[in-house]
Design a protein around this motif. Structure first.
Motif, mmCIF file in Angstrom:
data_model
loop_
_atom_site.group_PDB
_atom_site.id
_atom_site.type_symbol
_atom_site.label_atom_id
_atom_site.label_comp_id
_atom_site.label_asym_id
_atom_site.label_seq_id
_atom_site.Cartn_x
_atom_site.Cartn_y
_atom_site.Cartn_z
ATOM 1 N N MET A 70 0.833 -1.202 0.000
ATOM 2 C CA MET A 70 0.000 0.000 0.000
ATOM 3 C C MET A 70 0.872 1.259 0.000
ATOM 4 O O MET A 70 0.552 2.236 -0.678
ATOM 5 N N LYS A 71 1.979 1.228 0.724
ATOM 6 C CA LYS A 71 2.909 2.360 0.759
ATOM 7 C C LYS A 71 3.519 2.573 -0.632
ATOM 8 O O LYS A 71 3.619 3.707 -1.102
ATOM 9 N N VAL A 72 3.911 1.476 -1.305
ATOM 10 C CA VAL A 72 4.476 1.569 -2.655
ATOM 11 C C VAL A 72 3.460 2.199 -3.602
ATOM 12 O O VAL A 72 3.784 3.121 -4.356
ATOM 13 N N TYR A 73 2.212 1.724 -3.563
ATOM 14 C CA TYR A 73 1.170 2.279 -4.449
ATOM 15 C C TYR A 73 0.942 3.762 -4.164
ATOM 16 O O TYR A 73 0.787 4.567 -5.086
ATOM 17 N N ALA A 74 0.927 4.139 -2.889
ATOM 18 C CA ALA A 74 0.716 5.541 -2.527
ATOM 19 C C ALA A 74 1.879 6.409 -3.029
ATOM 20 O O ALA A 74 1.661 7.490 -3.575
ATOM 21 N N LEU A 75 3.100 5.920 -2.883
ATOM 22 C CA LEU A 75 4.260 6.671 -3.352
ATOM 23 C C LEU A 75 4.271 6.785 -4.877
ATOM 24 O O LEU A 75 4.604 7.825 -5.431
ATOM 25 N N LEU A 76 3.894 5.706 -5.560
ATOM 26 C CA LEU A 76 3.849 5.737 -7.023
ATOM 27 C C LEU A 76 2.918 6.834 -7.522
ATOM 28 O O LEU A 76 3.195 7.481 -8.530
ATOM 29 N N ALA A 77 1.825 7.045 -6.818
ATOM 30 C CA ALA A 77 0.858 8.071 -7.210
ATOM 31 C C ALA A 77 1.438 9.477 -7.052
ATOM 32 O O ALA A 77 0.976 10.408 -7.703
ATOM 33 N N GLU A 78 2.467 9.615 -6.211
ATOM 34 C CA GLU A 78 3.043 10.928 -5.935
ATOM 35 C C GLU A 78 4.346 11.195 -6.693
ATOM 36 O O GLU A 78 4.864 12.303 -6.660
ATOM 37 N N VAL A 79 4.874 10.163 -7.354
ATOM 38 C CA VAL A 79 6.167 10.291 -8.033
ATOM 39 C C VAL A 79 5.970 10.408 -9.531
ATOM 40 O O VAL A 79 5.205 9.656 -10.126
ATOM 41 N N SER A 80 6.667 11.358 -10.120
ATOM 42 C CA SER A 80 6.647 11.504 -11.569
ATOM 43 C C SER A 80 8.061 11.260 -12.085
ATOM 44 O O SER A 80 8.940 12.101 -11.929
ATOM 45 N N ASP A 81 8.282 10.081 -12.638
ATOM 46 C CA ASP A 81 9.603 9.718 -13.145
ATOM 47 C C ASP A 81 9.400 8.850 -14.382
ATOM 48 O O ASP A 81 8.700 7.833 -14.334
ATOM 49 N N VAL A 82 9.998 9.244 -15.497
ATOM 50 C CA VAL A 82 9.780 8.559 -16.772
ATOM 51 C C VAL A 82 10.147 7.076 -16.700
ATOM 52 O O VAL A 82 9.384 6.222 -17.137
ATOM 53 N N LEU A 83 11.316 6.756 -16.143
ATOM 54 C CA LEU A 83 11.737 5.358 -16.088
ATOM 55 C C LEU A 83 10.872 4.541 -15.129
ATOM 56 O O LEU A 83 10.554 3.389 -15.407
ATOM 57 N N VAL A 84 10.496 5.134 -14.015
ATOM 58 C CA VAL A 84 9.610 4.428 -13.081
ATOM 59 C C VAL A 84 8.270 4.168 -13.763
ATOM 60 O O VAL A 84 7.738 3.058 -13.700
ATOM 61 N N ASP A 85 7.741 5.178 -14.455
ATOM 62 C CA ASP A 85 6.461 5.000 -15.153
ATOM 63 C C ASP A 85 6.530 3.870 -16.176
ATOM 64 O O ASP A 85 5.569 3.135 -16.366
ATOM 65 N N ARG A 86 7.667 3.732 -16.834
ATOM 66 C CA ARG A 86 7.778 2.768 -17.923
ATOM 67 C C ARG A 86 8.232 1.375 -17.480
ATOM 68 O O ARG A 86 7.802 0.375 -18.050
ATOM 69 N N PHE A 87 9.117 1.289 -16.486
ATOM 70 C CA PHE A 87 9.757 0.011 -16.167
ATOM 71 C C PHE A 87 9.466 -0.537 -14.772
ATOM 72 O O PHE A 87 9.964 -1.589 -14.411
ATOM 73 N N PHE A 88 8.686 0.152 -13.994
ATOM 74 C CA PHE A 88 8.350 -0.322 -12.644
ATOM 75 C C PHE A 88 7.274 -1.395 -12.753
ATOM 76 O O PHE A 88 6.266 -1.203 -13.420
ATOM 77 N N ASP A 89 7.489 -2.527 -12.110
ATOM 78 C CA ASP A 89 6.519 -3.631 -12.138
ATOM 79 C C ASP A 89 5.589 -3.515 -10.931
ATOM 80 O O ASP A 89 5.939 -3.923 -9.829
ATOM 81 N N VAL A 90 4.411 -2.953 -11.158
ATOM 82 C CA VAL A 90 3.470 -2.757 -10.047
ATOM 83 C C VAL A 90 2.916 -4.066 -9.505
ATOM 84 O O VAL A 90 2.413 -4.101 -8.394
ATOM 85 N N ASP A 91 3.013 -5.136 -10.273
ATOM 86 C CA ASP A 91 2.490 -6.427 -9.820
ATOM 87 C C ASP A 91 3.507 -7.234 -9.010
ATOM 88 O O ASP A 91 3.165 -8.243 -8.422
ATOM 89 N N SER A 92 4.748 -6.783 -9.001
ATOM 90 C CA SER A 92 5.800 -7.504 -8.286
ATOM 91 C C SER A 92 5.773 -7.176 -6.801
ATOM 92 O O SER A 92 5.604 -6.026 -6.410
ATOM 93 N N GLU A 93 5.954 -8.202 -6.002
ATOM 94 C CA GLU A 93 6.032 -8.012 -4.554
ATOM 95 C C GLU A 93 7.466 -8.186 -4.067
ATOM 96 O O GLU A 93 7.708 -8.372 -2.886
ATOM 97 N N GLU A 94 8.419 -8.111 -4.986
ATOM 98 C CA GLU A 94 9.838 -8.216 -4.648
ATOM 99 C C GLU A 94 10.377 -6.830 -4.290
ATOM 100 O O GLU A 94 9.864 -5.819 -4.748
#
Length: 73
Positions: free
Chosen positions: A11-35
């Motif tokens: 939940m913390k990761v999802y909340a932070l993702l909503a607040e971060v604007s980064d091109v590489l994170v937007d493109r290559f971050f695996d939101v389904d991964s729990e690693e």
């Protein structure tokens, strides 16, 4: 700091993702991964706080869908 459960970390990761604007994170971050949840929280928090990627040691380790050998358009 209190240890978080896996669900709290997700939940913390999802909340932070909503607040971060980064091109590489937007493109290559695996939101389904729990690693690497601790690393993801650390990197996303640093990005949210305005730190540039080159000053975040674990930045590239959280981009699980990034393949440095693949040539991107």
């Amino acid at each position: 700091m209190v240890d978080m459960t896996r669900e709290e970390k997700l939940m913390k990761v999802y909340a932070l993702l909503a607040e971060v604007s980064d091109v590489l994170v937007d493109r290559f971050f695996d939101v389904d991964s729990e690693e690497l949840l601790d690393e993801k929280i650390e990197v996303l928090t640093a990005l949210k706080d305005g730190k540039p990627p080159d000053q975040i040691p674990q930045y590239y380790s959280i981009l699980e869908n990034f393949d440095p050998d693949h040539h991107w358009d």
